[in-house]
Design a protein around this motif. Structure first.
Motif, short mmCIF file in Angstrom:
data_model
loop_
_atom_site.label_atom_id
_atom_site.label_comp_id
_atom_site.label_asym_id
_atom_site.label_seq_id
_atom_site.Cartn_x
_atom_site.Cartn_y
_atom_site.Cartn_z
N THR A 477 0.83 -1.21 0.00
CA THR A 477 0.00 0.00 0.00
C THR A 477 0.86 1.25 0.00
O THR A 477 0.51 2.26 -0.63
N LEU A 478 1.99 1.19 0.68
CA LEU A 478 2.89 2.35 0.69
C LEU A 478 3.52 2.59 -0.68
O LEU A 478 3.78 3.74 -1.04
N TYR A 479 3.73 1.53 -1.43
CA TYR A 479 4.21 1.73 -2.80
C TYR A 479 3.17 2.51 -3.60
O TYR A 479 3.52 3.34 -4.47
N LEU A 480 1.89 2.23 -3.33
CA LEU A 480 0.82 2.97 -3.99
C LEU A 480 0.88 4.45 -3.62
O LEU A 480 0.82 5.33 -4.51
N THR A 481 1.02 4.76 -2.32
CA THR A 481 1.05 6.16 -1.90
C THR A 481 2.34 6.86 -2.32
O THR A 481 2.35 8.07 -2.54
N VAL A 482 3.44 6.10 -2.43
CA VAL A 482 4.67 6.69 -2.97
C VAL A 482 4.42 7.17 -4.40
O VAL A 482 4.81 8.29 -4.78
N GLY A 483 3.74 6.34 -5.17
CA GLY A 483 3.47 6.70 -6.56
C GLY A 483 2.54 7.91 -6.68
O GLY A 483 2.83 8.83 -7.46
N VAL A 484 1.47 7.93 -5.91
CA VAL A 484 0.51 9.03 -6.05
C VAL A 484 1.05 10.33 -5.46
O VAL A 484 0.74 11.42 -5.96
N THR A 485 1.87 10.25 -4.41
CA THR A 485 2.44 11.48 -3.86
C THR A 485 3.51 12.05 -4.81
O THR A 485 3.69 13.26 -4.88
N PHE A 486 4.21 11.17 -5.52
CA PHE A 486 5.13 11.67 -6.55
C PHE A 486 4.34 12.37 -7.66
O PHE A 486 4.77 13.41 -8.18
N LEU A 487 3.20 11.80 -8.00
CA LEU A 487 2.33 12.47 -8.98
C LEU A 487 1.89 13.84 -8.46
O LEU A 487 1.84 14.81 -9.23
N SER A 488 1.63 13.93 -7.16
CA SER A 488 1.22 15.22 -6.59
C SER A 488 2.35 16.23 -6.65
O SER A 488 2.10 17.44 -6.78
N VAL A 489 3.60 15.78 -6.55
CA VAL A 489 4.75 16.68 -6.71
C VAL A 489 4.73 17.29 -8.11
O VAL A 489 4.90 18.51 -8.29
N LEU A 490 4.52 16.45 -9.11
CA LEU A 490 4.49 16.93 -10.49
C LEU A 490 3.31 17.88 -10.70
O LEU A 490 3.46 18.93 -11.36
N LEU A 491 2.16 17.53 -10.15
CA LEU A 491 0.99 18.40 -10.28
C LEU A 491 1.20 19.74 -9.57
O LEU A 491 0.75 20.78 -10.05
N SER A 492 1.92 19.71 -8.44
CA SER A 492 2.19 20.95 -7.70
C SER A 492 3.13 21.86 -8.48
O SER A 492 2.98 23.09 -8.47
#
Length: 525
Positions: A477-492
């Motif tokens: 599950t943490l691999y999932l949140t690592v991926g989506v939070t990296f996406l949030s970095v790009l979106l930010s």
């Protein structure tokens, strides 16, 4: 005969200071929703519910927070804080007492778990604790904002907000010192420790009238709008609104002058209603906040289970009391860094705007990076002694997010409809939090084993399901949140670039309009 002028209490009068400290105590009792992980694993073990069901219980408290805000805001604006404090007393006492009763009763001897009805009651009790805590916090911040004049309002409300941020640390510290391994007594402490201060608040938390010169309508509306916005962490928006007004009024840098000029020319947006829903900027912020806050709530609700899994790995002498100490240590780390994050990001965003001449939205990238790093750290921690690093980073990120996003909401969509706009944005955590938390629970359930299968005593000997594989219990599950939070970095990064481009465009339009006016005037001369 001349009418004697009305006498108003001074800034440091006993009545105003009494309201401030009473509000601080109420706020300190209002954030117990974030101490859930300090007792959640023991609750699951006692009632023999799955980790997925446990996450539903935790999410019910979060839903109570985020869904009750607009309701409480309308009441406190029209009727004052007393109704909220009475309601909070009833909800908090009933909620935690109900959870204690269900915990003490356990499941019937003829069954292997609690009934569906009992589980629904447990969910309802959790919802009541979230709604009650939000109600009392809303009342305390609203009263403080209306009691202090503009020159002291931000400081006063900041003190009360900090009390809420330290609530989880306060209760988890008491649990670690006095009730380690005794979940029933800890739930009793929460029932009384969160509800009894509301009685004191009923008599002492009230609005002290301000002199007419200090009753600046725009500032009062900003404070009231923030209360309407709707979530406990969201009350930081009040400070943001006040600071934004102060920034417009003071002597300003060239960047601030261009903003004020753009406002006077109608170049800054006043977006709301249908226009908001069709705005790509709104959905961009909504997606970023949903990812970040959903990740934060997932971690906060499950860090107790993470701590137990790490402690149980390769530990043949499982000590429930020591395991409980590790749980509460994580809650304390999150709470302290959450408090620090609120202060830190405020300073950083102000420096970014006032000294570097960059929009505050640039700080979104920093906040997203904190979340990303916290998930990377959590995914790589395989020793319980190092879990505090991930917990501290997550707390810093979570506090920063709910301090920064209201300010960005004001700057992007304007202040006149801030309450409505932030109300929509602040509902974003519910979506991702449900997805990530349920995924986390299912991941843990897939790795759980009974004590007979493992030969391990488990958290509650003879009863509990327990995963003994350390971080392998939940790391997927943490691999999932690592991926989506990296996406949030790009979106930010994209959000900051878009904001910068719009500001430059607004300045150019204003400069062009001024140039045309000067040219027309010179032709007339």
């Amino acid at each position: 005969m001349a009418t004697k002028p009305t006498q108003y209490p001074g800034l440091l009068s006993s009545s105003r200071i009494t309201t401030l400290f009473a509000s601080l105590i109420v706020a300190l009792s209002s954030g117990s929703n974030y101490v859930f992980s300090a007792y959640a694993p023991q609750l699951a073990a006692r009632l023999q519910i799955t980790h997925t069901q446990l996450n539903i219980v935790g999410l019910a408290g979060n839903v109570g927070v985020y869904s009750s805000g607009p309701f409480w805001g309308r009441i406190v604006d029209s009727r004052g804080p007393r109704i909220l404090l009475v309601s909070a007393f009833i909800l908090l006492l009933s909620g935690y007492s109900g959870m204690k009763y269900i915990f003490d009763t356990g499941f019937p001897p003829t069954s292997t778990t609690i009934s569906t009805l009992t589980f629904c009651l447990l969910v309802a009790c959790s919802f009541m604790t979230g709604a009650g805590g939000n109600g009392s916090f809303t009342g305390s911040v609203n009263s403080t904002a209306k009691t202090f004049p503009d020159k002291a309002r931000a400081t006063a409300t900041g003190i009360v907000i900090s009390g809420f941020g330290l609530s989880a640390f306060f209760f988890s510290t008491i649990s670690r010192i006095s009730f380690a391994g005794n979940t029933s007594s800890f739930l009793q402490l929460l029932a009384l420790g969160t509800s009894m201060p509301m009685i004191m608040g009923f008599f002492l938390v009230r609005q002290i009238p301000l002199p007419p010169v200090d009753s600046v309508a725009s500032l009062e509306h900003a404070a009231e709008d923030a209360i309407d916005a709707g979530a406990m962490d969201v009350e930081e928006a009040e400070n943001s609104a006040l600071l934004e007004h102060a920034e417009v009024d003071d002597a300003a840098t060239p960047v601030q002058l261009s903003r004020r000029a753009a406002l006077s020319q109608g170049l800054l947006p006043n977006v709301y209603g249908r226009k908001l829903w069709t705005s790509s900027d709104f959905w961009l912020l909504f997606l970023i906040l949903s990812i970040l806050s959903g990740t934060g709530l997932m971690y906060i609700n499950n860090v107790g289970s993470m701590a137990q899994a790490l402690y149980a790995k390769d530990n043949s002498h499982y000590d429930p009391v020591e395991a409980a100490h590790w749980q509460t240590a994580q809650v304390s780390s999150i709470s302290l860094m959450n408090f620090s994050g609120r202060i830190f990001i405020g300073l950083v965003s102000d420096i970014t705007k006032n000294r570097l001449s960059l929009p505050r939205s640039y700080s979104l990238t920093l906040v997203s990076s904190f979340f990303f790093l916290s998930q990377v750290a959590a995914a790589n921690v395989d020793n319980i002694k190092n879990l505090w690093i991930a917990s501290g980073l997550l707390g810093l990120a979570h506090g920063s997010a709910f301090s920064l996003f209201p300010t960005v909401c004001i700057e992007w969509f304007g202040l006149p409809h801030f309450s409505e706009n932030w109300g929509y944005l602040s509902a974003s955590p519910i979506l991702a939090a449900n997805l990530f938390s349920v995924a986390f629970g299912r991941n843990l359930d897939a790795h759980d084993r009974t004590p007979s299968e493992t030969g391990h005593p488990g958290p509650v000997s003879g009863l509990a399901l327990q995963c003994l594989e350390g971080r392998q219990c939940y790391v997927d599950t943490l691999y999932l949140t690592v991926g989506v939070t990296f996406l949030s970095v790009l979106l930010s990064i994209w959000a900051g670039w878009r904001d910068r481009s719009k500001i430059v465009s607004s300045r150019e339009k204003f400069a062009n309009s001024r140039g045309e006016m000067v040219w027309e005037n010179s032709e007339r001369d």
